[in-house]
Design a protein around this motif. Structure first.
Motif, PDB file in Angstrom:
ATOM      1  N   ASP A  37       0.799  -1.220   0.000  1.00 42.68           N
ATOM      2  CA  ASP A  37       0.000   0.000   0.000  1.00 42.68           C
ATOM      3  C   ASP A  37       0.837   1.279   0.000  1.00 42.68           C
ATOM      4  N   ASP A  39       2.070   3.104  -2.242  1.00 45.84           N
ATOM      5  CA  ASP A  39       1.710   4.134  -3.221  1.00 45.84           C
ATOM      6  C   ASP A  39       0.279   4.647  -3.057  1.00 45.84           C
ATOM      7  N   GLU A  40      -0.439   4.129  -2.069  1.00 47.08           N
ATOM      8  CA  GLU A  40      -1.804   4.594  -1.811  1.00 47.08           C
ATOM      9  C   GLU A  40      -1.752   5.957  -1.111  1.00 47.08           C
ATOM     10  N   ARG A  55       1.453  10.177  -1.017  1.00 50.00           N
ATOM     11  CA  ARG A  55       1.471   8.724  -0.928  1.00 50.00           C
ATOM     12  C   ARG A  55       1.937   8.324   0.469  1.00 50.00           C
ATOM     13  N   ARG A  57       4.085   6.229   1.476  1.00 50.53           N
ATOM     14  CA  ARG A  57       5.539   6.096   1.637  1.00 50.53           C
ATOM     15  C   ARG A  57       6.246   7.436   1.732  1.00 50.53           C
ATOM     16  N   GLU A  58       5.544   8.516   1.410  1.00 51.73           N
ATOM     17  CA  GLU A  58       6.131   9.858   1.488  1.00 51.73           C
ATOM     18  C   GLU A  58       5.642  10.614   2.717  1.00 51.73           C
ATOM     19  N   SER A  62       6.716   6.731   5.819  1.00 54.42           N
ATOM     20  CA  SER A  62       8.017   6.817   5.151  1.00 54.42           C
ATOM     21  C   SER A  62       9.077   6.028   5.910  1.00 54.42           C
ATOM     22  N   ASN A  83      11.385   1.238   2.320  1.00 53.24           N
ATOM     23  CA  ASN A  83      11.938   0.463   1.208  1.00 53.24           C
ATOM     24  C   ASN A  83      13.127  -0.407   1.627  1.00 53.24           C
TER      25      ASN A  83
END
Length: 155
Positions: A37, A39-40, A55, A57-58, A62, A83
């Motif tokens: 998820d 990129d959600e 997103r 992850r940002e 993160s 990541n």
């Protein structure tokens, strides 16, 4: 005088029923969902400078901490970028597809590696029982087609 050309023969081997169950258990786990998820849109409601939702992850996801992740060993004292568990996660899925013994605990490994492998194996097999999560020295068990769909093809 010359070496003959190499010929590859690819044989598609379906995973065993147990491999499929383990694979599905791992893919459905919250640790994997965190990666899937990434990129959600983030659920916190914060907006980017352009007015859109960032997103996950940002934003809030993160970085992850050892307390958020069950399957992978992370440093206890500091968060890591999401990541940094991506490649280990993909590697574990690949191991499951190849042979379940690859994700079982090898008693000949260092204690540190055994602890990391045990952490993942307990989740993957849904058990803490040694006969499920530890490698066997019995060749008949290792060659069983329950742990590896390839073994059916080889018979």
């Amino acid at each position: 005088d010359q070496v003959p050309g190499k010929k590859d023969c690819i044989v598609i081997c379906p995973m065993s029923e147990e491999q499929q169950e383990v694979y599905q258990r791992v893919v459905d786990h919250p640790d994997m969902m965190l990666l899937r998820d990434a990129d959600e849109p983030c659920t916190c409601g914060t907006l980017n400078s352009n007015g859109s939702l960032p997103r996950r992850r940002e934003c809030c996801y993160s970085h992850v901490t050892a307390q958020q992740i069950e399957m992978f060993a992370l440093p206890e004292d500091q968060p890591v970028r999401w990541n940094q568990i991506l490649l280990p996660a993909v590697t574990q899925l690949l191991k499951i597809c190849n042979h379940l013994d690859l994700i079982r605990v090898n008693r000949r490994d260092s204690e540190e590696k055994q602890a990391r492998d045990r952490r993942f194996a307990k989740v993957a097999f849904g058990s803490e029982e040694a006969d499920k999560i530890e490698q066997s020295d019995n060749i008949a068990i290792m060659a069983s087609d329950q742990s590896c769909g390839k073994m059916k093809v080889l018979r």
